[in-house]
Design a protein around this motif. Structure first.
Motif, PDB file in Angstrom:
ATOM      1  N   GLY A  43      11.990  -2.846   9.425  1.00  0.00           N
ATOM      2  CA  GLY A  43      11.083  -2.433   8.368  1.00  0.00           C
ATOM      3  C   GLY A  43      11.086  -0.948   8.096  1.00  0.00           C
ATOM      4  N   TYR A  44      11.481  -0.140   9.086  1.00  0.00           N
ATOM      5  CA  TYR A  44      11.498   1.307   8.885  1.00  0.00           C
ATOM      6  C   TYR A  44      12.576   1.746   7.891  1.00  0.00           C
ATOM      7  CZ  TYR A  44       8.350   1.588  12.881  1.00  0.00           C
ATOM      8  OH  TYR A  44       7.276   1.448  13.720  1.00  0.00           O
ATOM      9  N   ALA A  45      13.563   0.883   7.639  1.00  0.00           N
ATOM     10  CA  ALA A  45      14.581   1.223   6.645  1.00  0.00           C
ATOM     11  C   ALA A  45      13.962   1.404   5.262  1.00  0.00           C
ATOM     12  CB  ALA A  45      15.663   0.136   6.599  1.00  0.00           C
ATOM     13  N   PHE A  46      12.813   0.741   5.015  1.00  0.00           N
ATOM     14  CA  PHE A  46      12.132   0.893   3.736  1.00  0.00           C
ATOM     15  C   PHE A  46      11.520   2.281   3.587  1.00  0.00           C
ATOM     16  CE2 PHE A  46      12.499  -3.627   4.136  1.00  0.00           C
ATOM     17  CZ  PHE A  46      12.545  -4.128   2.836  1.00  0.00           C
ATOM     18  N   ASP A  47      11.347   3.012   4.691  1.00  0.00           N
ATOM     19  CA  ASP A  47      10.866   4.385   4.611  1.00  0.00           C
ATOM     20  C   ASP A  47      11.961   5.331   4.130  1.00  0.00           C
ATOM     21  OD1 ASP A  47       8.491   3.486   5.648  1.00  0.00           O
ATOM     22  OD2 ASP A  47       8.871   4.227   7.679  1.00  0.00           O
ATOM     23  N   GLU A  48      13.222   4.884   4.222  1.00  0.00           N
ATOM     24  CA  GLU A  48      14.347   5.759   3.914  1.00  0.00           C
ATOM     25  C   GLU A  48      15.032   5.430   2.599  1.00  0.00           C
ATOM     26  OE1 GLU A  48      17.055   5.764   7.179  1.00  0.00           O
ATOM     27  OE2 GLU A  48      15.510   6.161   8.672  1.00  0.00           O
ATOM     28  N   PHE A  49      15.118   4.126   2.269  1.00  0.00           N
ATOM     29  CA  PHE A  49      15.914   3.697   1.124  1.00  0.00           C
ATOM     30  C   PHE A  49      15.095   2.824   0.180  1.00  0.00           C
ATOM     31  CE2 PHE A  49      18.785   3.643   4.934  1.00  0.00           C
ATOM     32  CZ  PHE A  49      19.356   4.889   4.690  1.00  0.00           C
ATOM     33  N   PHE A  50      15.524   2.799  -1.086  1.00  0.00           N
ATOM     34  CA  PHE A  50      14.878   1.940  -2.076  1.00  0.00           C
ATOM     35  C   PHE A  50      15.120   0.470  -1.733  1.00  0.00           C
ATOM     36  CE2 PHE A  50      15.295   5.812  -4.749  1.00  0.00           C
ATOM     37  CZ  PHE A  50      13.961   5.932  -5.122  1.00  0.00           C
ATOM     38  N   PRO A  51      14.172  -0.415  -2.045  1.00  0.00           N
ATOM     39  CA  PRO A  51      14.356  -1.841  -1.764  1.00  0.00           C
ATOM     40  C   PRO A  51      15.638  -2.419  -2.363  1.00  0.00           C
ATOM     41  CG  PRO A  51      12.068  -1.410  -2.326  1.00  0.00           C
ATOM     42  CD  PRO A  51      12.813  -0.135  -2.577  1.00  0.00           C
ATOM     43  N   ASP A  52      16.011  -1.968  -3.561  1.00  0.00           N
ATOM     44  CA  ASP A  52      17.225  -2.501  -4.196  1.00  0.00           C
ATOM     45  C   ASP A  52      18.460  -2.231  -3.346  1.00  0.00           C
ATOM     46  OD1 ASP A  52      15.747  -3.443  -6.283  1.00  0.00           O
ATOM     47  OD2 ASP A  52      16.373  -1.916  -7.725  1.00  0.00           O
ATOM     48  N   LEU A  53      18.516  -1.066  -2.705  1.00  0.00           N
ATOM     49  CA  LEU A  53      19.672  -0.740  -1.880  1.00  0.00           C
ATOM     50  C   LEU A  53      19.714  -1.646  -0.654  1.00  0.00           C
ATOM     51  CD1 LEU A  53      21.261   2.602  -1.068  1.00  0.00           C
ATOM     52  CD2 LEU A  53      20.482   1.227   0.863  1.00  0.00           C
TER      53      LEU A  53
ATOM     54  N   PRO B 179      10.758  -6.765  10.823  1.00  0.00           N
ATOM     55  CA  PRO B 179       9.922  -5.937   9.947  1.00  0.00           C
ATOM     56  C   PRO B 179       9.042  -4.960  10.713  1.00  0.00           C
ATOM     57  CG  PRO B 179       9.077  -8.172  10.028  1.00  0.00           C
ATOM     58  CD  PRO B 179      10.399  -8.190  10.741  1.00  0.00           C
ATOM     59  N   GLY B 180       8.737  -5.257  11.970  1.00  0.00           N
ATOM     60  CA  GLY B 180       7.948  -4.349  12.789  1.00  0.00           C
ATOM     61  C   GLY B 180       6.571  -4.083  12.215  1.00  0.00           C
ATOM     62  N   PRO B 181       5.982  -2.938  12.557  1.00  0.00           N
ATOM     63  CA  PRO B 181       4.635  -2.615  12.068  1.00  0.00           C
ATOM     64  C   PRO B 181       4.555  -2.482  10.551  1.00  0.00           C
ATOM     65  CG  PRO B 181       5.231  -1.215  13.921  1.00  0.00           C
ATOM     66  CD  PRO B 181       6.479  -1.930  13.513  1.00  0.00           C
TER      67      PRO B 181
END
Length: 476
Positions: A234-244, A263-265
Motif C-alpha cells: 500500500g505504501y506504493a500509493f504514496d509514491e506513484f499515481f494509481p494508474d501507474l 495493502p498494510g496500514p
C-alpha cells in the motif's frame, strides 16, 4: 519539503540503472543458492506445473482460469515495486501526537540536526528483498532513489545483499524541484516502551511523492514480466499515481507473473481515498494471486471480525486469488486457499524489536509459493523468519539471518494456545479442511481441525535448506 534541510544538492541521473536488451533485464548477481531445477507445483496447487531454473517458465494459471497469455522466461524469483527508503531509527522520549501539523513540525525539528550515519538503515521493500535474498531467492527492486548520500547508501546495501536495482526515471524533469527527486526518508521513532511511530515527507502531501513518474519504461515492463512474483504494498500509493500501479499489475498478469499485494496500514485510507485509489485497490484485491493482511487490516477492509471468514470472502470475490494470508501477531498466522485453512502458532521467543517482521515474513511466503511448499509448511517457515527478525534490533540489514531461522526451526518451541485456536476455528463455517500446526499429534477438541505435528513439517523444511548447504551455496 520537510526533509530538504537533511539532503545535500544532488545531480539527477535519468538513465536506467542497468542496460537492458530484448532478451534479459540485466546480468543478475548470482543467487546465494538455488534449489535443483525441477518441476514443482505452484502455490501447492498440483494442477499447475512450472519448470524452475534460470531458463525455466512460470505459468500461474490454475483452476478455471484458461485465458491465453504470453509466458515469459522467468529469470528472477521476486521483484518489488516502489517503497524504497532510508529509515532513520531514533530513540525518543515520547512519540509525536497524532495531528498532522504537529507530526510535521516534529519531523522538521528532527531534520534540523542531521543524524549520524549509524542511525541509517535500508527500509521499506528493502526489508522484504533482503530477507528473500537470505533465503536464497534471486531478487531485484524497482523504484526510485536519488543521486545523493542517502540514495548511494541504499544502493550499497542492496548490492552487499545480492539484490539488483532497476531505477524508475521516466519523465524525469531536470528543471523540477530537486526535493522531488530525493531519496525518501522514513523517520522510525522508538519510545522507551518499544512502541514505534513512522513519518516521512510522503505523509504530508496530497499528491504522490514522485509525481513526475507517470508511466513505466519498457525496461521496467520487461523486468516485471521476467519475474516469477511482483510484490506491491500500500505504501506504493504514496509514491506513484494509481494508474501507474495498475499498469504494473496489468503488465505482470499479461506476462504470467504472479502478484503479491499487501495493502498494510494504507488499507483504510485507500478504501476511503480518491475514486482512482479505490478502483486501484479493488483491482489489486481481485487480481492478485496472494493477499497479505494483519487481522486488524482484513477486518477494516471486509467488516468481518473473524479473520478466517474474512479471508474466505476475499477468496470468493477474487478473480485470481489463490492464497489469503492473515498475520495474527504473537498468536501466529493463517493461510486460506480454495480448499483448506491452515493455521500455525508463533514461535516462542524473546522479542527485541518487531520492525521488519511483517516484511521478512512475506519473503518466506514468497519462497513457499515459488517452490510449491504446502501451506502449513510455508506458514511455519514464515513464522520462523518473522520471529528471527524480532529477536534482533531494527530492520534492513538486521532482518532474519538464515542461520537464526534454522535454529528456531530446530528448536520447534511453539507458543500454543488451544483455547484461542478452538474459539477462532469454531467461530467460522467449516466448509474447508482446517489444519493446525502443533506439538500434539491427536485431533483437536470437537474434531474441528486436524493437527499437523511440527516435527514432520520442520524435517521437510530443513531438508530443503540442508540440501542446498551440502552444495556449499547457502549463506548464513
Amino acid at each position: 519539503m520537510a526533509l530538504q534541510t537533511l539532503n545535500p544538492p544532488l545531480r539527477w541521473r535519468p538513465e536506467p540503472s542497468f542496460p537492458i536488451n530484448d532478451r534479459t533485464i540485466v546480468d543478475l548477481i548470482p543467487r546465494r543458492w538455488a534449489l535443483p531445477q525441477t518441476t514443482i507445483s505452484v502455490g501447492a496447487c498440483a494442477s499447475c506445473q512450472i519448470a524452475t531454473g534460470n531458463d525455466g517458465f512460470w505459468d500461474p494459471l490454475v483452476g478455471s482460469e484458461t485465458a491465453l497469455r504470453k509466458v515469459v522466461p522467468k529469470r528472477v524469483d521476486l521483484a518489488t515495486l516502489g517503497n524504497l527508503c532510508v529509515d532513520i531509527v531514533l530513540g525518543v522520549p515520547s512519540l509525536p501526537l497524532a495531528p498532522k501539523n504537529e507530526r510535521r513540525a516534529y519531523m522538521e525539528r528532527l531534520a534540523a540536526s542531521p543524524p549520524d550515519k549509524k542511525f541509517w538503515e535500508a527500509g521499506g521493500n528493502c526489508n522484504l528483498a533482503i530477507a528473500a535474498s537470505r533465503l536464497g531467492l534471486s531478487c531485484f527492486t524497482v523504484g526510485h532513489v536519488g543521486d545523493e548520500i542517502y540514495g548511494n547508501f541504499l544502493l550499497e546495501v542492496l548490492e552487499d545483499e545480492n539484490i539488483n536495482f532497476l531505477g524508475m526515471s521516466k519523465n524525469a524533469d531536470q528543471t523540477a524541484n530537486v526535493a522531488d527527486y530525493q531519496t525518501l526518508l522514513c523517520w522510525v521513532l522508538v519510545d522507551p516502551f518499544q512502541k514505534h511511530g513512522f513519518c516521512s515527507r510522503a505523509d504530508f502531501s496530497e499528491e504522490p511523492a514522485f509525481i513526475w513518474m507517470t508511466e513505466l519504461t519498457d525496461e521496467i515492463k520487461m523486468a516485471i514480466q521476467q519475474s516469477k512474483i511482483l510484490f506491491c504494498n500500500g505504501y506504493a500509493f504514496d509514491e506513484f499515481f494509481p494508474d501507474l500501479l495498475i499498469s504494473a499489475l496489468d503488465c505482470a498478469i499479461s506476462g504470467g507473473t504472479s502478484v503479491f499485494f499487501d495493502p498494510g496500514p494504507r488499507v483504510k485510507t485507500l478504501s476511503n481515498g480518491t475514486p482512482q485509489e479505490q478502483m486501484a485497490l479493488q483491482q489489486f484485491l481481485r487480481q492478485s494471486d496472494v493477499l497479505l493482511f494483519t487481522s486488524d487490516e482484513v477486518e477494516t477492509l471486509t467488516g468481518i471480525h473473524n479473520p478466517i471468514e474474512a479471508g474466505k470472502a476475499l477468496i470468493r470475490e477474487g478473480v485470481r486469488t489463490k492464497w489469503v494470508i492473515i498475520k495474527m501477531g504473537a498468536k501466529g498466522s493463517i493461510l486460506i486457499d480454495h480448499s483448506s485453512v491452515s493455521c500455525a502458532p508463533s514461535f516462542k521467543i524473546n522479542v527485541v524489536d518487531t520492525v521488519g517482521c511483517g516484511d521478512s515474513y512475506s519473503a518466506a511466503i514468497a519462497f513457499g509459493f515459488i517452490h510449491g511448499i504446502p501451506a502449513i509448511n510455508t506458514l511455519t517457515l514464515a513464522n520462523a523468519v518473522g520471529a528471527a527478525t524480532a529477536t534482533g534490533c531494527g530492520a534492513g540489514r538486521n532482518v532474519a539471518q538464515l542461520s537464526r531461522v534454522l535454529e528456531l526451526l530446530n528448536q520447534s518451541i511453539l507458543d500454543e494456545d488451544d483455547k484461542f485456536w478452538n474459539e477462532l476455528i469454531g467461530g467460522n463455517s467449516l466448509n474447508n479442511e482446517v489444519l493446525l500446526l502443533s506439538k500434539v499429534s491427536i485431533n483437536g477438541h470437537s474434531h474441528c481441525f486436524n493437527r499437523i505435528h511440527i516435527s514432520s513439517v520442520v524435517s521437510k523444511l530443513l531438508t530443503i535448506f540442508e540440501a542446498a548447504n551440502e552444495r556449499g551455496t547457502v549463506s548464513s
